[in-house]
Design an enzyme around this catalytic site. Structure first.
Site, mmCIF file in Angstrom:
data_model
loop_
_atom_site.group_PDB
_atom_site.id
_atom_site.type_symbol
_atom_site.label_atom_id
_atom_site.label_comp_id
_atom_site.label_asym_id
_atom_site.label_seq_id
_atom_site.Cartn_x
_atom_site.Cartn_y
_atom_site.Cartn_z
ATOM 1 C CB SER A 1 7.002 58.387 -10.055
ATOM 2 O OG SER A 1 6.681 57.185 -9.611
ATOM 3 C CD GLU B 1 13.017 56.720 -4.179
ATOM 4 O OE1 GLU B 1 11.823 56.271 -4.000
ATOM 5 O OE2 GLU B 1 13.998 56.247 -3.393
ATOM 6 C CG ASP C 1 15.982 52.441 7.923
ATOM 7 O OD1 ASP C 1 15.240 51.326 8.011
ATOM 8 O OD2 ASP C 1 16.767 52.521 6.738
ATOM 9 C CG PHE D 1 20.145 48.876 -1.327
ATOM 10 C CD1 PHE D 1 19.929 49.579 0.204
ATOM 11 C CD2 PHE D 1 19.166 49.282 -2.207
ATOM 12 C CE1 PHE D 1 18.910 50.494 0.122
ATOM 13 C CE2 PHE D 1 18.118 50.360 -2.259
ATOM 14 C CZ PHE D 1 17.943 50.873 -0.946
ATOM 15 C CG HIS E 1 8.660 55.035 -7.461
ATOM 16 N ND1 HIS E 1 8.441 56.380 -7.590
ATOM 17 C CD2 HIS E 1 9.352 54.973 -6.357
ATOM 18 C CE1 HIS E 1 9.249 57.015 -6.711
ATOM 19 N NE2 HIS E 1 9.880 56.172 -6.047
ATOM 20 N NE ARG F 1 25.426 57.301 -11.632
ATOM 21 C CZ ARG F 1 26.616 57.674 -11.860
ATOM 22 N NH1 ARG F 1 27.141 57.778 -12.946
ATOM 23 N NH2 ARG F 1 27.289 57.769 -10.807
HETATM 24 C C1 FAD Z 1 9.302 53.802 -1.746
HETATM 25 C C2 FAD Z 1 10.399 53.923 -0.436
HETATM 26 C C3 FAD Z 1 11.076 54.866 -0.358
HETATM 27 C C4 FAD Z 1 11.633 55.194 0.784
HETATM 28 N N1 FAD Z 1 12.172 56.559 1.068
HETATM 29 C C5 FAD Z 1 13.068 56.678 2.029
HETATM 30 C C6 FAD Z 1 13.834 58.027 2.512
HETATM 31 O O1 FAD Z 1 13.658 58.781 1.423
HETATM 32 N N2 FAD Z 1 14.515 58.032 3.558
HETATM 33 C C7 FAD Z 1 14.738 57.036 4.509
HETATM 34 O O2 FAD Z 1 15.548 57.114 5.409
HETATM 35 N N3 FAD Z 1 14.303 55.816 4.341
HETATM 36 C C8 FAD Z 1 13.461 55.656 3.007
HETATM 37 N N4 FAD Z 1 12.873 54.292 2.642
HETATM 38 C C9 FAD Z 1 13.252 53.376 3.856
HETATM 39 C C10 FAD Z 1 12.341 53.277 5.040
HETATM 40 O O3 FAD Z 1 12.322 54.271 5.693
HETATM 41 C C11 FAD Z 1 12.479 51.923 5.904
HETATM 42 O O4 FAD Z 1 11.994 50.925 5.219
HETATM 43 C C12 FAD Z 1 12.003 51.994 7.335
HETATM 44 O O5 FAD Z 1 12.934 50.886 8.034
HETATM 45 C C13 FAD Z 1 10.746 51.789 7.299
HETATM 46 O O6 FAD Z 1 10.012 52.921 7.027
HETATM 47 P P1 FAD Z 1 8.222 52.848 6.457
HETATM 48 O O7 FAD Z 1 7.706 54.115 6.658
HETATM 49 O O8 FAD Z 1 8.642 52.196 5.053
HETATM 50 O O9 FAD Z 1 7.795 51.946 7.695
HETATM 51 P P2 FAD Z 1 6.311 51.332 8.064
HETATM 52 O O10 FAD Z 1 5.437 51.180 6.743
HETATM 53 O O11 FAD Z 1 6.010 52.342 9.132
HETATM 54 O O12 FAD Z 1 6.715 50.195 8.675
HETATM 55 C C14 FAD Z 1 7.087 49.091 8.193
HETATM 56 C C15 FAD Z 1 6.702 47.738 9.140
HETATM 57 O O13 FAD Z 1 7.574 47.603 10.067
HETATM 58 C C16 FAD Z 1 6.619 47.659 11.267
HETATM 59 N N5 FAD Z 1 7.078 48.293 12.330
HETATM 60 C C17 FAD Z 1 7.204 49.514 12.215
HETATM 61 N N6 FAD Z 1 7.622 49.924 13.298
HETATM 62 C C18 FAD Z 1 7.836 48.963 14.372
HETATM 63 C C19 FAD Z 1 8.391 48.452 15.303
HETATM 64 N N7 FAD Z 1 8.631 49.545 16.426
HETATM 65 N N8 FAD Z 1 8.335 47.356 15.998
HETATM 66 C C20 FAD Z 1 7.876 46.321 15.088
HETATM 67 N N9 FAD Z 1 7.586 46.338 13.786
HETATM 68 C C21 FAD Z 1 7.762 47.538 13.244
HETATM 69 C C22 FAD Z 1 5.325 47.809 10.718
HETATM 70 O O14 FAD Z 1 4.428 47.296 11.446
HETATM 71 C C23 FAD Z 1 5.550 47.613 9.148
HETATM 72 O O15 FAD Z 1 4.860 46.328 9.065
HETATM 73 C C24 FAD Z 1 11.947 54.057 1.654
HETATM 74 C C25 FAD Z 1 11.305 52.868 1.467
HETATM 75 C C26 FAD Z 1 10.372 52.720 0.449
HETATM 76 C C27 FAD Z 1 9.616 51.510 0.101
#
Ligand code: FAD
Length: 301
Positions: A20, A22, A114, A224, A274, A280
């Site tokens: 896939s 991205e 984030d 990054f 993925h 690119r």
């Molecule tokens: C494949 C992939 C695609 C992504 N795509 C995007 C995108 O399109 N847009 C974007 O903005 N970002 C994207 N991200 C980045 C992602 O949004 C960030 O890493 C974000 O900080 C965490 O979101 P998550 O859903 O991965 O987190 P989660 O899986 O929900 O949490 C990650 C970890 O942080 C811990 N955690 C969560 N909240 C808290 C808290 N309040 N206090 C303490 N610990 C906590 C959780 O327990 C978990 O261990 C992507 C990351 C990946 C790996």
């Protein structure tokens, strides 16, 4: 017309390789041109899906939607729309999910996102919003029959106190209905396999698809990686050392590094990848070729 792969794509052990890609939504007309050239070049490799990211704080909501809709309208690709919980109420997010459903999008990549202050600042859920990614997965599940992918972190998410706490969150996302995880990028394959062992030991059996980042720009990759908690091994820095003013050699090195990584993963049983394309096509196309993927040809039905 049917689109069929010209040659089948099988790993050395005889198993099918699935990929896939991205992309991120373009901010300017010039970037839009680059994105679409890349999509057109990579599309004949018939990826399982192509995903489009959602900007920090929901900043690309419209652009993500428009890119996903254009992929649906102009290609035979299956799009997946990324969506985060940041800066929106449940009702606003639910409305976006419904819009995707109505437009024919069947796959969402559900993320917490984030904090608005950026990586390193403490995340606070929006009042009235989804609390975290697991909560979002559950919300999307209620809204329709979507395929839901989520993130996974072989080196632990920077917010997470321990790897175990991170895996607890992954388990919560799977229990809420996620059926695939794509990992943050990594450069040491052992990190991925150690993480996979821990995930499987926790009873999580969905595919944990390695996220591969071809290093288009070493300096940018280092920055990054520091923000998202991925390590950059010294051997990688050494390979790019001295090439700041030599983009042609950098590209060859980047292809060699990524090729080495994916071939080792295939040799150790991985069949799904993925790719973080950074919009690119060249490096990703070459790596997919090495994986045995060949462009599809159109045949009369
Ligand atoms: C494949 C992939 C695609 C992504 N795509 C995007 C995108 O399109 N847009 C974007 O903005 N970002 C994207 N991200 C980045 C992602 O949004 C960030 O890493 C974000 O900080 C965490 O979101 P998550 O859903 O991965 O987190 P989660 O899986 O929900 O949490 C990650 C970890 O942080 C811990 N955690 C969560 N909240 C808290 C808290 N309040 N206090 C303490 N610990 C906590 C959780 O327990 C978990 O261990 C992507 C990351 C990946 C790996």
């Amino acid at each position: 017309m049917n689109v069929v792969p010209r040659r089948s794509r099988f790993a050395r052990g005889g198993q099918r390789i699935d990929v896939s890609f991205e992309f991120f939504p373009p901010a300017t007309a010039e970037m839009e041109g680059i994105l679409w050239e890349s999509i057109k070049r990579l599309a004949p490799l018939t990826p399982s899906f192509v995903s489009v990211t959602y900007g920090a704080g929901g900043s690309t909501r419209e652009r993500t939607h428009n890119t996903v809709k254009r992929i649906l309208a102009e290609t035979a690709l299956t799009p997946a729309a990324h969506l985060t919980c940041v800066a929106a109420t449940r009702a606003e997010i639910d409305a976006i999910v419904r819009q995707y459903g109505e437009a024919g999008v069947r796959h969402i990549v559900a993320l917490r996102g984030d904090s608005i202050g950026g990586p390193g600042t403490r995340y606070a859920p929006h009042p009235g919003g989804y609390a975290n990614a697991a909560d979002l997965v559950g919300g999307i599940r209620k809204l329709g029959d979507f395929e839901i992918s989520v993130s996974a972190y072989p080196e632990k998410h920077p917010d997470s106190p321990t790897v175990e706490a991170d895996i607890d969150m992954l388990k919560a996302k799977v229990d809420a209905g996620a059926t695939r995880a794509m990992t943050q990028f990594f450069f040491e394959n052992d990190l991925y396999f150690r993480y996979l062992d821990r995930v499987r030991a926790r009873g999580i059996d969905i595919p944990i698809v390695p996220g591969i980042l071809p290093v288009q720009n070493f300096k940018a990759t280092t920055g990054f990686a520091a923000r998202c908690g991925a390590s950059v091994p010294s051997w990688l820095a050494e390979r790019f050392h001295g090439l700041d003013a030599d983009p042609a050699t950098r590209k060859l090195i980047a292809a060699a590094v990524a090729a080495e990584q994916v071939i080792d993963l295939v040799d150790r049983g991985v069949t799904q990848f993925h790719f973080y394309t950074m919009n690119r096509a060249d490096l990703v196309y070459a790596i997919c070729h090495l994986l045995g993927l060949r462009p599809a040809v159109e045949q009369a039905a």
